[in-house]
Design a protein around this motif. Structure first.
Motif, mmCIF file in Angstrom:
data_model
loop_
_atom_site.group_PDB
_atom_site.id
_atom_site.type_symbol
_atom_site.label_atom_id
_atom_site.label_comp_id
_atom_site.label_asym_id
_atom_site.label_seq_id
_atom_site.Cartn_x
_atom_site.Cartn_y
_atom_site.Cartn_z
ATOM 1 N N LEU A 53 0.803 -1.206 -0.012
ATOM 2 C CA LEU A 53 -0.041 -0.327 0.129
ATOM 3 C C LEU A 53 0.659 1.295 0.200
ATOM 4 C CD1 LEU A 53 -2.930 -1.067 2.537
ATOM 5 C CD2 LEU A 53 -2.906 -1.242 0.234
ATOM 6 N N ASN A 54 0.232 2.405 -0.485
ATOM 7 C CA ASN A 54 0.890 3.365 -0.357
ATOM 8 C C ASN A 54 0.519 4.476 1.057
ATOM 9 O OD1 ASN A 54 -1.608 4.559 -0.861
ATOM 10 N ND2 ASN A 54 -1.333 5.192 -2.844
ATOM 11 N N SER A 55 0.791 5.520 1.326
ATOM 12 C CA SER A 55 0.580 5.969 2.656
ATOM 13 C C SER A 55 -0.833 6.464 2.774
ATOM 14 C CB SER A 55 1.196 7.342 2.657
ATOM 15 O OG SER A 55 1.265 8.330 1.489
ATOM 16 N N ILE A 56 -1.742 6.490 1.790
ATOM 17 C CA ILE A 56 -3.098 6.676 1.947
ATOM 18 C C ILE A 56 -3.925 5.326 1.902
ATOM 19 C CG2 ILE A 56 -2.891 9.051 1.078
ATOM 20 C CD1 ILE A 56 -4.284 8.150 -1.441
ATOM 21 N N GLY A 57 -3.431 4.259 2.022
ATOM 22 C CA GLY A 57 -4.180 2.959 2.017
ATOM 23 C C GLY A 57 -4.582 2.465 0.790
ATOM 24 N N ALA A 58 -3.963 2.853 -0.340
ATOM 25 C CA ALA A 58 -4.241 2.387 -1.578
ATOM 26 C C ALA A 58 -3.212 1.576 -2.239
ATOM 27 C CB ALA A 58 -4.953 3.188 -2.695
ATOM 28 N N LEU A 59 -3.236 0.801 -3.157
ATOM 29 C CA LEU A 59 -2.239 -0.090 -3.895
ATOM 30 C C LEU A 59 -1.378 1.123 -4.388
ATOM 31 C CD1 LEU A 59 -1.230 -2.854 -4.984
ATOM 32 C CD2 LEU A 59 -2.334 -2.126 -7.086
ATOM 33 N N TRP A 60 0.187 0.829 -3.999
ATOM 34 C CA TRP A 60 1.219 1.547 -4.447
ATOM 35 C C TRP A 60 1.210 1.643 -6.041
ATOM 36 C CZ3 TRP A 60 5.130 4.312 -1.723
ATOM 37 C CH2 TRP A 60 6.111 4.692 -2.544
ATOM 38 N N GLY A 61 1.029 2.870 -6.651
ATOM 39 C CA GLY A 61 0.991 2.983 -7.881
ATOM 40 C C GLY A 61 2.075 2.132 -8.996
ATOM 41 N N GLY A 62 3.172 2.159 -8.551
ATOM 42 C CA GLY A 62 4.024 1.326 -9.240
ATOM 43 C C GLY A 62 4.030 -0.197 -9.337
ATOM 44 N N VAL A 63 3.182 -0.727 -8.357
ATOM 45 C CA VAL A 63 2.960 -2.209 -8.189
ATOM 46 C C VAL A 63 2.126 -2.624 -9.197
ATOM 47 C CG1 VAL A 63 1.835 -3.847 -6.700
ATOM 48 C CG2 VAL A 63 3.421 -2.392 -5.664
ATOM 49 N N GLY A 64 0.972 -1.762 -9.516
ATOM 50 C CA GLY A 64 0.056 -2.157 -10.587
ATOM 51 C C GLY A 64 1.214 -2.005 -11.900
ATOM 52 N N LEU A 65 1.906 -1.132 -12.383
ATOM 53 C CA LEU A 65 2.729 -1.294 -13.470
ATOM 54 C C LEU A 65 3.665 -2.527 -13.475
ATOM 55 C CD1 LEU A 65 3.503 -0.013 -16.118
ATOM 56 C CD2 LEU A 65 5.253 1.445 -14.934
ATOM 57 N N ALA A 66 4.442 -2.682 -12.157
ATOM 58 C CA ALA A 66 5.264 -3.690 -12.024
ATOM 59 C C ALA A 66 4.548 -5.114 -12.439
ATOM 60 C CB ALA A 66 5.923 -3.726 -10.763
ATOM 61 N N ALA A 67 3.485 -5.200 -11.672
ATOM 62 C CA ALA A 67 2.810 -6.644 -12.020
ATOM 63 C C ALA A 67 2.369 -6.887 -13.477
ATOM 64 C CB ALA A 67 1.254 -6.407 -11.053
ATOM 65 N N ALA A 68 2.052 -6.050 -13.874
ATOM 66 C CA ALA A 68 1.753 -6.306 -15.296
ATOM 67 C C ALA A 68 2.838 -6.397 -16.286
ATOM 68 C CB ALA A 68 0.917 -4.848 -16.157
ATOM 69 N N ILE A 69 3.926 -5.625 -15.948
ATOM 70 C CA ILE A 69 5.430 -6.236 -16.611
ATOM 71 C C ILE A 69 5.803 -7.442 -16.548
ATOM 72 C CG2 ILE A 69 7.875 -5.797 -16.679
ATOM 73 C CD1 ILE A 69 6.847 -2.578 -16.346
ATOM 74 N N GLY A 70 5.645 -7.983 -14.995
ATOM 75 C CA GLY A 70 5.954 -9.133 -14.671
ATOM 76 C C GLY A 70 5.220 -10.311 -15.467
ATOM 77 N N LEU A 71 3.949 -9.880 -15.440
ATOM 78 C CA LEU A 71 2.990 -10.967 -16.316
ATOM 79 C C LEU A 71 3.125 -11.038 -17.717
ATOM 80 C CD1 LEU A 71 0.303 -12.626 -16.553
ATOM 81 C CD2 LEU A 71 -0.718 -10.417 -16.964
ATOM 82 N N CYS A 72 3.527 -9.673 -18.368
ATOM 83 C CA CYS A 72 3.864 -9.939 -19.847
ATOM 84 C C CYS A 72 5.163 -10.701 -19.935
ATOM 85 C CB CYS A 72 3.838 -8.569 -20.380
ATOM 86 S SG CYS A 72 2.361 -7.675 -20.493
ATOM 87 N N GLU A 73 6.432 -10.333 -19.388
ATOM 88 C CA GLU A 73 7.523 -10.931 -19.494
ATOM 89 C C GLU A 73 7.258 -12.349 -19.425
ATOM 90 O OE1 GLU A 73 10.767 -7.587 -18.630
ATOM 91 O OE2 GLU A 73 10.479 -8.725 -16.849
ATOM 92 N N GLU A 74 6.648 -12.971 -18.338
ATOM 93 C CA GLU A 74 6.729 -14.273 -18.204
ATOM 94 C C GLU A 74 5.629 -15.100 -19.271
ATOM 95 O OE1 GLU A 74 5.481 -17.773 -15.120
ATOM 96 O OE2 GLU A 74 5.881 -15.766 -14.191
ATOM 97 N N VAL A 75 4.779 -14.564 -19.694
ATOM 98 C CA VAL A 75 3.926 -15.014 -20.833
ATOM 99 C C VAL A 75 4.460 -14.976 -22.086
ATOM 100 C CG1 VAL A 75 1.640 -15.308 -21.615
ATOM 101 C CG2 VAL A 75 2.016 -14.876 -19.369
#
Length: 312
Positions: A53-75
């Protein structure tokens, strides 16, 4: 897409067979993000835990981008060259972010792809990116290297103190009463300004800080996408008053990183210098640009984002 398998539809690969030139699975995708991938379906998911989470209790923005990159690189079996995310709705603790990959037709060297992120059917983010390249990124050994060897034209800042010489900025939630979240998992040392305290005097719109994951991880696109989202710390120093930001979009362009994100020193993560410039403050939104360097001066990536500003 009659007659096509689910993997073919996801990756754009004509025969539906996962390519043997695939890259190793990124350790950060699993150890830092908890990303789970179903390569056969071109799908992934991340359970949003407090450490993401970020400091206001939502998903850290870079995590969403990083997760999508990880998915694409693996698949796709191809490394990221560029990726950008648009955030559509906030993702909260305890929610499960589901990612689905949709790729264009696979070229000899490159694949363009899109990833849609949803939570219980609600669209939360959209990622687009380009994966592959000529040298060492797929079935391209037969292609002549028309452009010669890779070149770095950008230079690292001169006279920057080493991480050991810089003061550590201890974890402090940006918003009173909030949790530290992902901040606890990243060590930060301030290169400039020399003292991170905000005294009400606007700065020069440039902030540099050293970052590294407290979780021992080798260098990868996933790690860089997470760390690039520290760029909004420059807003407060540019304005001279405590300010936090909510990412509206993030983008990253990869330059020179380790050839094998599955290998590295198990004892510690490498230091990365994030050199941030606040380029404009427009209608309550900060426009940011950043360059990311290794300790040896290698340009690792460039990044940018638009950030909605909030008073701390």
């Amino acid at each position: 897409m009659a007659g096509m398998s689910q993997l073919e539809a996801a990756t754009g690969h004509e025969d539906g067979v996962r390519p043997v030139f695939g890259v190793p699975r990124d350790l950060a995708a699993e150890k830092l993000l908890g990303l789970r991938v179903d390569p056969a379906l071109g799908r992934g998911e991340v359970l949003v835990v407090p450490q993401l989470l970020n400091s206001i209790g939502a998903l850290w923005g870079g995590v969403g981008l990083a997760a999508a990159i990880g998915l694409c690189e693996e698949v796709l079996g191809r490394r990221a060259l560029w990726a950008s995310v648009q955030y559509i709705s906030p993702i909260r603790c305890g929610e499960r972010l589901e990612l689905s990959l949709h790729a264009g037709r696979r070229g000899r060297g490159l694949t363009q792809a899109a990833v849609r992120g949803t939570v219980e059917g609600r669209q939360t983010l959209l990622v687009t990116g380009t994966f592959g390249g000529r040298a060492g990124n797929g079935p391209t050994a037969d292609l002549a290297d028309d452009f010669g060897r890779d070149l770095q034209l950008a230079t690292a800042p001169v006279g920057v103190r080493t991480p050991a010489q810089c003061p550590e900025y201890t974890v402090r939630p940006e918003v009173p009463g909030s949790a530290a979240g992902l901040l606890e998992r990243v060590e930060r040392r301030w290169a400039t300004p020399t003292t991170p305290e905000l005294a009400g005097t606007p700065g020069n719109a440039r902030t540099m800080l050293w970052l590294r994951s407290r979780v021992p991880l080798p260098l990868s696109a996933v790690v860089l996408a997470v760390l690039a989202d520290f760029a909004p710390v420059a807003i407060g120093h540019a304005r001279g008053v405590p300010t936090y930001g909510v990412s509206l979009d993030n983008s990253i362009r990869l330059a020179h990183i380790s050839p094998d994100p599955g290998a590295g020193d198990d004892s510690s993560s490498p230091w990365i210098l994030l050199d941030v410039r606040v380029e404009a403050l427009v209608r309550g939104v900060a426009q940011l640009y950043a360059r990311m360097f290794g300790e040896d001066g290698r340009l690792l990536a460039t990044a940018g984002q638009s950030t909605l500003m909030r008073h701390a």
